[in-house]
Write an enzyme that holds these catalytic residues in place. Structure first.
Site, short mmCIF file in Angstrom:
data_model
loop_
_atom_site.label_atom_id
_atom_site.label_comp_id
_atom_site.label_asym_id
_atom_site.label_seq_id
_atom_site.Cartn_x
_atom_site.Cartn_y
_atom_site.Cartn_z
CB CYS A 211 6.90 18.71 -8.12
SG CYS A 211 7.61 17.97 -9.52
CG HIS B 61 -2.17 -1.42 1.19
ND1 HIS B 61 -2.52 -1.70 2.04
CD2 HIS B 61 -2.43 -1.52 -0.06
CE1 HIS B 61 -3.36 -2.66 1.84
NE2 HIS B 61 -2.77 -2.37 0.54
CD GLU C 191 -10.52 -7.18 18.24
OE1 GLU C 191 -10.66 -6.40 18.69
OE2 GLU C 191 -10.80 -7.37 16.60
C1 BV8 Z 1 -8.79 -1.90 -5.62
C2 BV8 Z 1 -3.12 3.31 2.59
C3 BV8 Z 1 -9.34 -1.77 -7.92
C4 BV8 Z 1 -3.18 4.13 2.95
C5 BV8 Z 1 -5.06 1.32 2.86
C6 BV8 Z 1 -16.08 -0.17 -2.74
C7 BV8 Z 1 -15.66 0.42 -3.85
C8 BV8 Z 1 -14.14 1.01 -3.95
C9 BV8 Z 1 -13.09 0.10 -3.54
C10 BV8 Z 1 -13.81 -1.15 -3.46
C11 BV8 Z 1 -15.30 -1.49 -2.48
N1 BV8 Z 1 -15.32 -2.85 -1.96
C12 BV8 Z 1 -14.59 -3.61 -2.30
C13 BV8 Z 1 -13.49 -2.26 -2.78
C14 BV8 Z 1 -11.98 -2.64 -3.06
C15 BV8 Z 1 -10.68 -1.70 -1.30
C16 BV8 Z 1 -11.29 -2.60 -0.19
O1 BV8 Z 1 -10.92 -4.22 -0.08
N2 BV8 Z 1 -11.95 -2.17 0.25
C17 BV8 Z 1 -12.72 -2.69 1.76
C18 BV8 Z 1 -12.68 -1.54 2.53
C19 BV8 Z 1 -14.14 -3.51 1.84
N3 BV8 Z 1 -10.17 -2.61 -2.33
C20 BV8 Z 1 -9.13 -1.21 -2.34
O2 BV8 Z 1 -9.97 -0.43 -3.34
C21 BV8 Z 1 -7.90 -1.27 -3.28
N4 BV8 Z 1 -7.91 -0.89 -4.43
O3 BV8 Z 1 -9.07 -2.86 -5.37
O4 BV8 Z 1 -8.07 -0.96 -6.39
C22 BV8 Z 1 -8.91 -1.23 -8.95
C23 BV8 Z 1 -8.27 -1.82 -10.35
C24 BV8 Z 1 -7.46 -0.98 -11.21
C25 BV8 Z 1 -7.87 -0.01 -10.77
C26 BV8 Z 1 -8.22 0.69 -10.41
C27 BV8 Z 1 -8.59 -0.29 -9.38
C28 BV8 Z 1 -6.99 -0.37 -2.72
C29 BV8 Z 1 -6.49 -0.52 -1.04
C30 BV8 Z 1 -5.51 -0.26 -0.50
C31 BV8 Z 1 -6.06 0.95 0.82
N5 BV8 Z 1 -5.04 1.57 1.29
N6 BV8 Z 1 -3.32 1.70 2.86
C32 BV8 Z 1 -3.13 4.47 4.68
O5 BV8 Z 1 -2.54 4.34 4.86
O6 BV8 Z 1 -3.67 5.82 4.55
S1 BV8 Z 1 -5.75 0.30 3.36
C33 BV8 Z 1 -5.62 0.43 4.75
O7 BV8 Z 1 -7.01 -0.74 5.92
C34 BV8 Z 1 -3.78 0.33 5.89
O8 BV8 Z 1 -3.13 0.25 4.70
C35 BV8 Z 1 -4.49 -0.63 6.62
O9 BV8 Z 1 -3.32 -1.58 6.69
C36 BV8 Z 1 -5.52 -2.34 5.22
C37 BV8 Z 1 -5.75 -2.82 6.19
O10 BV8 Z 1 -6.35 -2.71 8.06
P1 BV8 Z 1 -5.56 -3.55 8.53
O11 BV8 Z 1 -4.54 -3.38 8.18
O12 BV8 Z 1 -6.12 -5.00 8.47
O13 BV8 Z 1 -6.00 -2.49 9.84
P2 BV8 Z 1 -7.59 -2.55 10.73
O14 BV8 Z 1 -7.11 -1.75 11.44
O15 BV8 Z 1 -8.59 -2.58 9.81
O16 BV8 Z 1 -7.32 -4.08 11.47
C38 BV8 Z 1 -6.08 -4.04 12.75
C39 BV8 Z 1 -5.31 -5.71 13.49
O17 BV8 Z 1 -4.92 -5.89 13.95
C40 BV8 Z 1 -7.74 -6.39 14.20
O18 BV8 Z 1 -7.75 -7.35 12.89
C41 BV8 Z 1 -7.73 -6.34 15.10
O19 BV8 Z 1 -7.63 -7.52 15.92
C42 BV8 Z 1 -5.05 -5.75 14.78
N7 BV8 Z 1 -4.46 -5.98 16.08
C43 BV8 Z 1 -4.82 -4.98 16.77
N8 BV8 Z 1 -3.94 -5.21 18.09
C44 BV8 Z 1 -2.75 -5.66 17.90
C45 BV8 Z 1 -3.76 -6.50 16.55
N9 BV8 Z 1 -2.87 -7.95 16.10
C46 BV8 Z 1 -1.74 -8.34 16.73
N10 BV8 Z 1 -1.55 -7.86 17.80
C47 BV8 Z 1 -1.65 -6.57 18.39
N11 BV8 Z 1 -1.00 -6.42 19.39
ZN ZN Z 2 6.49 17.25 -10.73
#
Ligand code: BV8
Ligand code: ZN
Length: 273
Positions: free
Chosen positions: A168, A136, A236
């Site tokens: 830029c 990402h 979780e």
């Molecule tokens: C794509 C960078 C296609 C930015 C991030 C509807 C509309 C549009 C898109 C979609 C849609 N439906 C589905 C999609 C696809 C979408 C998607 O998956 N959406 C989800 C929400 C349904 N994906 C996309 O849009 C991707 N692109 O599909 O493109 C395409 C193809 C061709 C041409 C054009 C387009 C792009 C996705 C990337 C988004 N960017 N981040 C930034 O960081 O600001 S995502 C963001 O969420 C972070 O990267 C993060 O890492 C990621 C996932 O979250 P997690 O890392 O899992 O974090 P989270 O908080 O959710 O969970 C934490 C976990 O840790 C929990 O389970 C918790 O229990 C646990 N935890 C807590 N403490 C601990 C622990 N574990 C261990 N130890 C601990 N101590």
């Molecule tokens: Zn430029």
């Protein structure tokens, strides 16, 4: 399937990782939670005041680049004060002991895996990007909206006005954070590499992700479809839990060091490899 009791699960996870020739490690925000980096969706998470579509989309940046840069600038400052934790360090050491066999695909943009690799290298020659795919992008990078130039960028961001936002050096267009936003395609070379690593892996170790964001969340199932196992570490349950060979209810820093295989202590003999 979740093993009964953590002790049995730990032993099973340790065995699966020790016997694996190649491993893909998929990490999410949870691995950095123990370093003080807020997660996305948990309590106190990054999204608590915002919705993803408010900030992490190209439309949001188009609509209000100042607000988006304010959020990313704040996150840069928070992360700059964070250190790799025991989970990052034990993975970096494992990679150094088994070059080319332990690959990491991280959804995180905090750079803590690279930092752990560089800090852990004895001779400072470790290439932090070897066997690491930041699928990402990176918080500490900017990309030009005009000419596409990329900059490594650890500077604090002055988001007080549109006119003070990063521009830029080459064409003076507005820069954007070098991360992948929702609705944006991931870098094909990077995600294809991560999927190849998933297909080649005998085990996929999944640490600290809610397994909600695609396409990264589908990497573990590629390992499983190719006959590999899935080991999950998360306090979780997630949508991946039911598909895991072992799912350990624990935090990353406390759990990962106890399941990463220890250095092999086979005695050095004349015909040792
Ligand atoms: C794509 C960078 C296609 C930015 C991030 C509807 C509309 C549009 C898109 C979609 C849609 N439906 C589905 C999609 C696809 C979408 C998607 O998956 N959406 C989800 C929400 C349904 N994906 C996309 O849009 C991707 N692109 O599909 O493109 C395409 C193809 C061709 C041409 C054009 C387009 C792009 C996705 C990337 C988004 N960017 N981040 C930034 O960081 O600001 S995502 C963001 O969420 C972070 O990267 C993060 O890492 C990621 C996932 O979250 P997690 O890392 O899992 O974090 P989270 O908080 O959710 O969970 C934490 C976990 O840790 C929990 O389970 C918790 O229990 C646990 N935890 C807590 N403490 C601990 C622990 N574990 C261990 N130890 C601990 N101590
Ligand atoms: Zn430029």
């Amino acid at each position: 399937m979740t093993e009964p009791g953590l002790a049995a699960g730990l032993a099973r996870a340790r065995a699966l990782l020790a016997e694996a020739e190649r491993v893909l490690v998929l990490t999410g925000a949870g691995i950095s939670a123990d370093s003080g980096v807020p997660t996305f969706r948990g309590p106190g998470g990054l999204w608590k005041d915002f919705r993803p579509e408010d900030l992490a989309t190209p439309e949001a940046f188009e609509r209000d680049p100042r607000l988006v840069w304010e959020w990313y600038g704040w996150r840069r400052e928070v992360v700059s004060g964070c250190r790799p934790n025991a989970a990052h360090v034990s993975l970096a050491r494992w990679q150094a002991r088994a070059p080319g066999r332990i690959r990491i695909a991280t959804q995180n943009v905090d750079g803590l895996h690279s930092l752990a690799a560089v800090e852990g290298s004895t001779d400072g020659t470790t290439d932090p990007s070897a066997d690491l795919a930041e699928v990402h992008g990176t918080l500490f990078g900017s990309r030009c909206n005009g000419c596409g130039l990329r900059f490594t960028d650890r500077a604090t961001v002055d988001a007080t006005a549109i006119g003070t936002l990063p521009a830029c050096a080459s064409c003076d267009s507005l820069l954007r954070p070098d991360v992948v936003w929702y609705g944006e395609a991931l870098d094909p070379a990077v995600i294809e590499l991560a999927f190849r690593w998933a297909a080649e892996a005998d085990a996929c170790l999944v640490i600290g992700t809610s397994a909600l964001v695609h396409p990264a969340a589908s990497l573990p199932s590629v390992t499983r479809e190719n006959g590999g196992s899935i080991v999950e570490v998360n306090p979780e349950a997630t949508p991946l839990t039911a598909h895991a060979t072992v799912s350990l209810r624990g935090g990353a820093a406390a759990t990962v060091p106890s399941i990463v295989p220890l250095p092999r202590t086979t005695p050095i003999t004349a015909d040792s490899p």
